[in-house]
Design a protein around this motif. Structure first.
Motif, PDB file in Angstrom:
ATOM      1  N   SER A 155       0.822  -1.211   0.000  1.00  0.00           N
ATOM      2  CA  SER A 155       0.000   0.000   0.000  1.00  0.00           C
ATOM      3  C   SER A 155       0.855   1.261   0.000  1.00  0.00           C
ATOM      4  CB  SER A 155      -0.925  -0.010   1.222  1.00  0.00           C
ATOM      5  OG  SER A 155      -1.788  -1.123   1.173  1.00  0.00           O
ATOM      6  N   GLU A 158       2.082   1.758  -3.513  1.00  0.00           N
ATOM      7  CA  GLU A 158       1.075   2.322  -4.405  1.00  0.00           C
ATOM      8  C   GLU A 158       0.857   3.811  -4.112  1.00  0.00           C
ATOM      9  OE1 GLU A 158      -3.559   1.761  -5.824  1.00  0.00           O
ATOM     10  OE2 GLU A 158      -2.878   1.008  -3.885  1.00  0.00           O
ATOM     11  N   LEU A 221       5.227   1.024 -10.986  1.00  0.00           N
ATOM     12  CA  LEU A 221       5.399   0.138  -9.841  1.00  0.00           C
ATOM     13  C   LEU A 221       6.035  -1.158 -10.323  1.00  0.00           C
ATOM     14  CD1 LEU A 221       4.991  -0.460  -6.842  1.00  0.00           C
ATOM     15  CD2 LEU A 221       2.734  -1.376  -7.398  1.00  0.00           C
ATOM     16  N   SER A 362      -4.996  -6.302  -6.022  1.00  0.00           N
ATOM     17  CA  SER A 362      -4.871  -4.857  -5.855  1.00  0.00           C
ATOM     18  C   SER A 362      -4.455  -4.576  -4.419  1.00  0.00           C
ATOM     19  CB  SER A 362      -6.202  -4.156  -6.145  1.00  0.00           C
ATOM     20  OG  SER A 362      -6.621  -4.417  -7.464  1.00  0.00           O
TER      21      SER A 362
END
Length: 476
Positions: A155, A158, A221, A362
């Motif tokens: 996280s 991201e 990423l 995700s």
């Protein structure tokens, strides 16, 4: 990779110096753990201009005995490199050493220099002259499993990508490869990295880039999956850890941020990760069983950090039961009173939708609530990885306060078809007598005529202490 050029007058002298350096490098000394892999190349002074600058240039005594001014010319050819001069009895007087320093030498050594001292000189010179890259290496660790390290690492990565950073996330879990699998980054086992760590492939930019896979085609990423043969990194007699340092040095030049999921790293490998980290995020939760493990891990690993690095404790609200946030922090602060560390002010709140990210491909940031996103962005801001945000997320205490307010306000509305209202004092900083403050539930408004300003004619009084529930009100 630490590049060392050996410069002297004759090939015989250069060969002798290389043998001497290799003898120091082959010694069984823990100082070697602080060095990346070393590449030694013999050159004449004239050949220097045809090569890129090394990290360190070792200049032999034969060249300086013939012409001391050659040292100044070498420094002019490689101004960004450290110069280490090998002395002998012909040039070991203080007057000569003063001239050597004036011509640009950074340090000297002699035949009496021990392997330990020589290696320390290499470490200091390599760190002093190596250009600081823009990349930041963030290590995400925990004291025990199951607290959400992989979730937080993914996280944060991201969130950095959302801020326009080019980010690499590194999976160090050799056993389960959770981070690589959850992100659907292939391959799950990194054969290219395994070849480098085993010494079967050179540590070059091209070779290191082959170890990395892109996670999403439309975002910057990237993922570095773990090597299969991880024992190379845990063995004290292996060069695998030094080669890994060289790999990270190259990655540091390519990416803005490198986020490492420490996974089950232990022993020499864990110490190495702490030494090279710019910041360490220690993920904790409110499980009482983690308290001792947290205190033990932080106290043992903090001496491994560089002077400018720090340990940040991030509270991940992944459990609906356990210690309160205040108790958790008080206990850890007490146990680590002699250790320097920081708390990330905003805890990551529990989010049911975010908890299923492992099977969704995700990260938690994408699936979680706005409060989850705000907490993670606030963490990055406090670590200096992104710009400070004016609308930072709420602290743990403020978050708990808002929950209480929300529960009080929404209670009369739950499962009610009559649309009951609640009368609260308007925030404005006024002073109210605590004994006089009461929360009153209003009767239903007239049907089909909702009016937020309408005052109920009858009220059922309910005493409630609102000392800490209403922003802007001072209770006396």
């Amino acid at each position: 990779m630490l590049d060392i050029f050996v410069v002297d007058h004759s090939a015989e002298e250069r060969s002798r110096l290389i043998s001497e350096i290799n003898r120091h490098l082959s010694s069984n000394n823990r100082e070697l753990d602080y060095l990346p892999a070393v590449n030694i190349k013999p050159l004449t002074p004239q050949e220097l201009k045809f090569h890129s600058e090394p990290d360190i240039c070792v200049v032999g005594p034969e060249l300086l005995v013939r012409d001391l001014t050659q040292l100044g010319k070498i420094k002019a050819s490689i101004p960004k490199s450290s110069i280490l001069v090998r002395l002998d009895r012909r040039i070991d007087s203080l007057s000569v050493i003063e001239q050597i320093a004036r011509f640009g030498a950074d340090d000297t050594y002699s035949e009496d220099t021990s392997s330990r001292e020589f290696l320390r000189k290499l470490v200091m010179l390599a760190r002093r002259e190596r250009q600081a890259s823009s990349g930041k290496l963030i290590l995400v660790d925990s004291a025990k499993g199951g607290v959400g390290v992989s979730s937080v690492a993914a996280s944060l990565s991201e969130a950095l990508v959302e801020e326009g950073k080019k980010v690499l996330v590194v999976d160090m879990d050799f056993e389960t490869q959770d981070l690589s699998r959850f992100l659907a980054a292939r391959p799950f086992f990194n054969e290219s990295l395994e070849a480098i760590l085993a010494g079967h492939a050179p540590v070059s930019r091209e070779g290191v880039e082959q170890c990395v896979s892109r996670v999403w085609e439309d975002a910057d990423l990237y993922c570095l999956p773990p090597a299969n043969y991880h024992s190379l990194l845990f063995r004290t007699d292996s060069k695998g850890s030094r080669l890994l340092i060289s790999v990270f040095e190259i990655l540091d030049q390519i990416y803005d941020c490198i986020v490492i999921d420490a996974g089950p790293a232990a022993g020499q490998l864990r110490e190495l990760l702490y030494r090279i980290a710019d910041q360490v995020i220690m993920v904790v939760n409110n499980d009482p069983a983690t308290l001792y493990a947290i205190a033990d891990r932080v106290s043992k690993m903090s001496p491994q950090l560089a002077a400018e690095a720090g340990i940040w404790l991030l509270e991940n609200g992944s459990r609906s039961y356990g210690l309160s946030s205040a108790t958790l922090r008080a206990e850890i602060n007490s146990a680590l009173s002699q250790v320097s560390f920081h708390w990330v002010s905003s805890a990551v709140p529990f989010s049911k939708s975010a908890s299923r990210w492992q099977g969704a491909g995700s990260p938690m940031l994408m699936l979680g609530s706005s409060r989850v996103k705000a907490a993670l962005k606030s963490c990055l801001s406090e670590l200096g990885l992104i710009g400070s945000r004016a609308n930072s997320s709420l602290t743990v205490e403020q978050s708990g306060l808002i929950k209480k307010i929300r529960s009080v306000i929404t209670l009369p509305y739950k499962r009610s078809a009559e649309g009951k209202g609640l009368s609260l004092p308007a925030p404005g900083g006024e002073v109210i007598d605590k004994k006089a403050v009461q929360i009153k539930k209003e009767l239903p408004f007239k049907q089909n005529q909702p009016d937020s300003t309408q005052v109920a004619t009858k009220r059922e009084e309910e005493n409630l202490d609102v000392e800490q529930l209403i922003s802007g009100v001072t209770i006396q």
